[in-house]
Design a protein around this motif. Structure first.
Motif, PDB file in Angstrom:
ATOM      1  N   GLN A 318       0.653  -1.033   0.027  1.00  0.00           N
ATOM      2  CA  GLN A 318      -0.081   0.070  -0.054  1.00  0.00           C
ATOM      3  C   GLN A 318       0.996   1.496   0.009  1.00  0.00           C
ATOM      4  O   GLN A 318       1.808   1.265   0.552  1.00  0.00           O
ATOM      5  N   ARG A 319       0.488   2.103  -0.844  1.00  0.00           N
ATOM      6  CA  ARG A 319       1.427   3.572  -0.848  1.00  0.00           C
ATOM      7  C   ARG A 319       0.774   4.791  -1.142  1.00  0.00           C
ATOM      8  O   ARG A 319      -0.413   4.634  -1.396  1.00  0.00           O
ATOM      9  N   VAL A 320       1.107   5.799  -0.488  1.00  0.00           N
ATOM     10  CA  VAL A 320       0.845   7.069  -0.691  1.00  0.00           C
ATOM     11  C   VAL A 320       1.898   7.996  -1.183  1.00  0.00           C
ATOM     12  O   VAL A 320       3.041   7.803  -0.827  1.00  0.00           O
ATOM     13  N   LEU A 321       1.460   9.005  -1.963  1.00  0.00           N
ATOM     14  CA  LEU A 321       2.482   9.843  -2.674  1.00  0.00           C
ATOM     15  C   LEU A 321       2.205  11.284  -2.132  1.00  0.00           C
ATOM     16  O   LEU A 321       0.907  11.754  -2.235  1.00  0.00           O
ATOM     17  N   VAL A 322       3.261  11.976  -1.837  1.00  0.00           N
ATOM     18  CA  VAL A 322       2.986  13.263  -1.168  1.00  0.00           C
ATOM     19  C   VAL A 322       3.820  14.126  -2.368  1.00  0.00           C
ATOM     20  O   VAL A 322       4.438  13.805  -2.868  1.00  0.00           O
ATOM     21  N   LEU A 323       2.804  15.410  -2.677  1.00  0.00           N
ATOM     22  CA  LEU A 323       3.213  16.278  -3.719  1.00  0.00           C
ATOM     23  C   LEU A 323       4.101  17.363  -3.050  1.00  0.00           C
ATOM     24  O   LEU A 323       4.102  17.475  -1.901  1.00  0.00           O
ATOM     25  N   GLY A 324       4.927  17.887  -4.093  1.00  0.00           N
ATOM     26  CA  GLY A 324       6.049  18.640  -3.792  1.00  0.00           C
ATOM     27  C   GLY A 324       6.063  19.913  -4.273  1.00  0.00           C
ATOM     28  O   GLY A 324       5.253  20.717  -4.033  1.00  0.00           O
ATOM     29  N   GLU A 325       6.852  20.043  -5.211  1.00  0.00           N
ATOM     30  CA  GLU A 325       6.982  21.592  -5.715  1.00  0.00           C
ATOM     31  C   GLU A 325       6.988  21.511  -7.219  1.00  0.00           C
ATOM     32  O   GLU A 325       7.521  20.185  -7.787  1.00  0.00           O
ATOM     33  N   ARG A 326       6.873  22.719  -7.806  1.00  0.00           N
ATOM     34  CA  ARG A 326       7.376  22.632  -9.195  1.00  0.00           C
ATOM     35  C   ARG A 326       8.927  22.554  -9.304  1.00  0.00           C
ATOM     36  O   ARG A 326       9.498  23.458  -8.879  1.00  0.00           O
ATOM     37  N   PRO A 327       9.473  21.499 -10.160  1.00  0.00           N
ATOM     38  CA  PRO A 327      10.721  21.484 -10.594  1.00  0.00           C
ATOM     39  C   PRO A 327      11.077  22.740 -11.174  1.00  0.00           C
ATOM     40  O   PRO A 327      10.793  23.347 -11.948  1.00  0.00           O
ATOM     41  N   TYR A 328      12.529  23.042 -10.390  1.00  0.00           N
ATOM     42  CA  TYR A 328      13.271  24.238 -10.935  1.00  0.00           C
ATOM     43  C   TYR A 328      14.674  23.982 -10.834  1.00  0.00           C
ATOM     44  O   TYR A 328      15.299  23.008 -10.045  1.00  0.00           O
ATOM     45  N   ARG A 329      15.651  24.737 -11.559  1.00  0.00           N
ATOM     46  CA  ARG A 329      17.009  24.744 -11.356  1.00  0.00           C
ATOM     47  C   ARG A 329      17.426  25.988 -10.921  1.00  0.00           C
ATOM     48  O   ARG A 329      17.328  27.145 -11.537  1.00  0.00           O
ATOM     49  N   ASP A 330      18.052  25.903  -9.846  1.00  0.00           N
ATOM     50  CA  ASP A 330      18.894  27.005  -9.157  1.00  0.00           C
ATOM     51  C   ASP A 330      20.354  26.953  -9.725  1.00  0.00           C
ATOM     52  O   ASP A 330      21.198  26.138  -9.373  1.00  0.00           O
ATOM     53  N   PRO A 331      20.712  28.075 -10.553  1.00  0.00           N
ATOM     54  CA  PRO A 331      22.159  27.934 -11.043  1.00  0.00           C
ATOM     55  C   PRO A 331      23.350  27.912 -10.085  1.00  0.00           C
ATOM     56  O   PRO A 331      24.259  27.507 -10.445  1.00  0.00           O
ATOM     57  N   GLU A 332      22.846  28.403  -8.840  1.00  0.00           N
ATOM     58  CA  GLU A 332      23.859  28.625  -7.878  1.00  0.00           C
ATOM     59  C   GLU A 332      23.945  27.140  -6.966  1.00  0.00           C
ATOM     60  O   GLU A 332      24.924  26.960  -6.034  1.00  0.00           O
ATOM     61  N   SER A 333      23.126  26.500  -7.304  1.00  0.00           N
ATOM     62  CA  SER A 333      23.185  24.881  -6.501  1.00  0.00           C
ATOM     63  C   SER A 333      24.479  24.136  -6.713  1.00  0.00           C
ATOM     64  O   SER A 333      25.191  24.200  -8.079  1.00  0.00           O
ATOM     65  N   LYS A 334      24.630  23.237  -5.748  1.00  0.00           N
ATOM     66  CA  LYS A 334      25.895  22.255  -6.274  1.00  0.00           C
ATOM     67  C   LYS A 334      25.358  20.835  -6.310  1.00  0.00           C
ATOM     68  O   LYS A 334      24.408  20.677  -5.716  1.00  0.00           O
ATOM     69  N   SER A 335      26.336  20.113  -6.616  1.00  0.00           N
ATOM     70  CA  SER A 335      26.093  18.671  -6.525  1.00  0.00           C
ATOM     71  C   SER A 335      26.012  18.101  -5.223  1.00  0.00           C
ATOM     72  O   SER A 335      26.772  18.646  -4.534  1.00  0.00           O
ATOM     73  N   GLN A 336      25.807  16.540  -5.125  1.00  0.00           N
ATOM     74  CA  GLN A 336      26.058  16.161  -3.946  1.00  0.00           C
ATOM     75  C   GLN A 336      27.489  16.277  -3.413  1.00  0.00           C
ATOM     76  O   GLN A 336      27.905  16.401  -2.317  1.00  0.00           O
ATOM     77  N   LEU A 337      28.306  15.460  -4.428  1.00  0.00           N
ATOM     78  CA  LEU A 337      29.821  15.425  -3.970  1.00  0.00           C
ATOM     79  C   LEU A 337      30.350  16.736  -3.701  1.00  0.00           C
ATOM     80  O   LEU A 337      31.136  17.170  -2.630  1.00  0.00           O
ATOM     81  N   GLU A 338      30.031  17.922  -4.331  1.00  0.00           N
ATOM     82  CA  GLU A 338      30.531  19.144  -4.438  1.00  0.00           C
ATOM     83  C   GLU A 338      29.943  19.885  -2.974  1.00  0.00           C
ATOM     84  O   GLU A 338      30.955  20.492  -2.299  1.00  0.00           O
ATOM     85  N   ALA A 339      29.026  19.408  -2.449  1.00  0.00           N
ATOM     86  CA  ALA A 339      28.394  19.907  -1.345  1.00  0.00           C
ATOM     87  C   ALA A 339      28.836  19.036   0.055  1.00  0.00           C
ATOM     88  O   ALA A 339      28.487  19.409   1.189  1.00  0.00           O
ATOM     89  N   GLY A 340      29.617  17.862  -0.345  1.00  0.00           N
ATOM     90  CA  GLY A 340      29.883  17.182   0.816  1.00  0.00           C
ATOM     91  C   GLY A 340      28.860  16.246   1.557  1.00  0.00           C
ATOM     92  O   GLY A 340      28.873  15.865   2.493  1.00  0.00           O
ATOM     93  N   GLY A 341      27.764  15.784   0.598  1.00  0.00           N
ATOM     94  CA  GLY A 341      26.698  15.378   1.145  1.00  0.00           C
ATOM     95  C   GLY A 341      26.786  13.510   1.041  1.00  0.00           C
ATOM     96  O   GLY A 341      25.944  13.103   1.861  1.00  0.00           O
ATOM     97  N   ALA A 342      27.662  12.983   0.337  1.00  0.00           N
ATOM     98  CA  ALA A 342      27.873  11.586   0.371  1.00  0.00           C
ATOM     99  C   ALA A 342      28.843  11.173   1.430  1.00  0.00           C
ATOM    100  O   ALA A 342      29.793  12.084   2.108  1.00  0.00           O
TER     101      ALA A 342
END
Length: 365
Positions: A318-342
């Protein structure tokens, strides 16, 4: 034979939902995880055991019941799911109603455009694969409902019946899939968009049994999203294309690729990117279900594939899906590795290109 009365299946009305009615959490300041403790102490200090299943994606938490989370733990869990991609729990007593309540604490629940009389609720889905099934839910690599103007932020799935063996689900990190691309290719796709489409659902209106029907007859299941989107909570870049719903990439000009070559270039690029995700085994995690196991995954930062290798046995979830946000791209955002997230740094294989120098994914051996 028993004298039990026949089960009355739910039947929800057909209805038309306008795109403007779709929820957009970025406009309402309701992003799940915004109020989380960056260290997620209320959540992680309450667990008895944490098992990170890979450095990039997937963690199993023990000692918690999802039915008993505090409000702060829910916020911390939302952030943790955004960071780890998918989080697993075993031996959960959470009911479907509590599953919906947990989902609603993170945002409105999605009502799927295909209605089924077997669904227990309008905003929840029951997946029951049996010997008589012709198809099963979760075939092929996909991100849930990416064809919506406002797609899903996360999903909560509880498996209530499992086969003796088999029936695993595999998730891939679209954070890491982006990180594995060469810098040159990342630069190319940053400005592109892709068309996501679910016209295959239109066949539901022709179901002769009447067990499935379309809830949104007047809404086209097509939308453009950026090929690279930014996660609103982590701020990390995501490769947002999938085999099930992404139909083609847009953004090349006729001058760049020629009148006839443009569609070929876009088609080849899409195939490469979706195959890149599907074949990158080092960005994946595989989970073996047990009865009453629960997975919560971020539909922005992952794709998944449910295996149907247990025929003729049954599997029910059994599953429920939660709605989020309209996809967007922030040109200042970083990748996971660049941000040290792994948890670890990128392996050397990711840091060599085709001629053995520079950085990015190595294209050939």
């Amino acid at each position: 034979m028993t004298n039990d009365p026949p089960v009355e299946l739910n039947s929800f009305p057909r209805r038309s939902v306008k795109e403007d009615d779709m929820f957009d959490s970025t406009k309402m300041n309701l992003l799940a995880g915004q109020k989380a403790d960056p260290d997620k102490r209320s959540l992680l200090e309450a667990v008895t055991k944490r098992i990170d299943l890979s450095p990039i994606i997937g963690t199993e938490l023990h000692g918690l019941q999802l039915s008993q989370l505090s409000e702060q733990q829910k916020e911390d869990l939302a952030l943790f799911v955004s960071e780890r991609g998918v989080v697993f729990f075993r031996d959960q007593d959470i009911t479907l109603e509590q599953q919906q309540e947990l989902g609603r604490s993170w945002g409105p629940l999605h009502v799927h455009p295909i209605g089924r009389k077997s669904d227990p609720k309008e905003d929840a889905q029951l997946f029951h694969t049996t010997k008589a099934s012709k198809i099963h839910a979760g075939e092929g690599w996909h991100t849930d409902i990416s064809f919506e103007k406002v797609p899903s932020s996360c999903a909560i799935l509880k498996v209530v019946e499992v086969p003796p063996c088999g029936g695993d689900t595999i998730w891939a990190s679209t954070y890491a899939a982006y990180d594995k691309l060469s810098p040159a290719l990342r630069e190319v796709i940053e400005s592109l968009t892709a068309l996501h489409n679910a016209d295959q659902f239109l066949s539901a209106r022709e179901d002769p049994t009447g067990q499935t029907f379309l809830r949104r007859d007047t809404v086209a299941f097509s939308i453009e999203h950026p090929v690279v989107r930014t996660h609103p909570i982590t701020g990390w870049k995501i490769l947002y294309v999938n085999k099930a719903f992404t139909k083609h990439i847009k953004g090349f000009t006729k001058a760049e690729s020629g009148k006839h070559l443009r569609s070929i270039c876009e088609h080849m690029l899409l195939n490469f990117l979706t195959d890149h995700i599907a074949t990158s085994d080092d960005v994946k995690v595989r989970f073996r279900w047990e009865k009453n196991s629960v997975a919560i995954w971020d539909n922005r930062a992952t794709q998944h594939l449910a295996l149907w290798d247990y025929y003729p046995h049954n599997r029910q979830a059994q599953r429920v899906l939660v709605l989020g946000e309209r996809p967007y791209r922030d040109p200042e955002s970083k990748s996971q590795l660049e941000a040290g997230g792994a948890l670890y740094q990128a392996p050397p294989l990711w840091l060599r290109d085709v001629d053995g120098a520079g950085s990015g994914y190595r294209w050939s051996l």
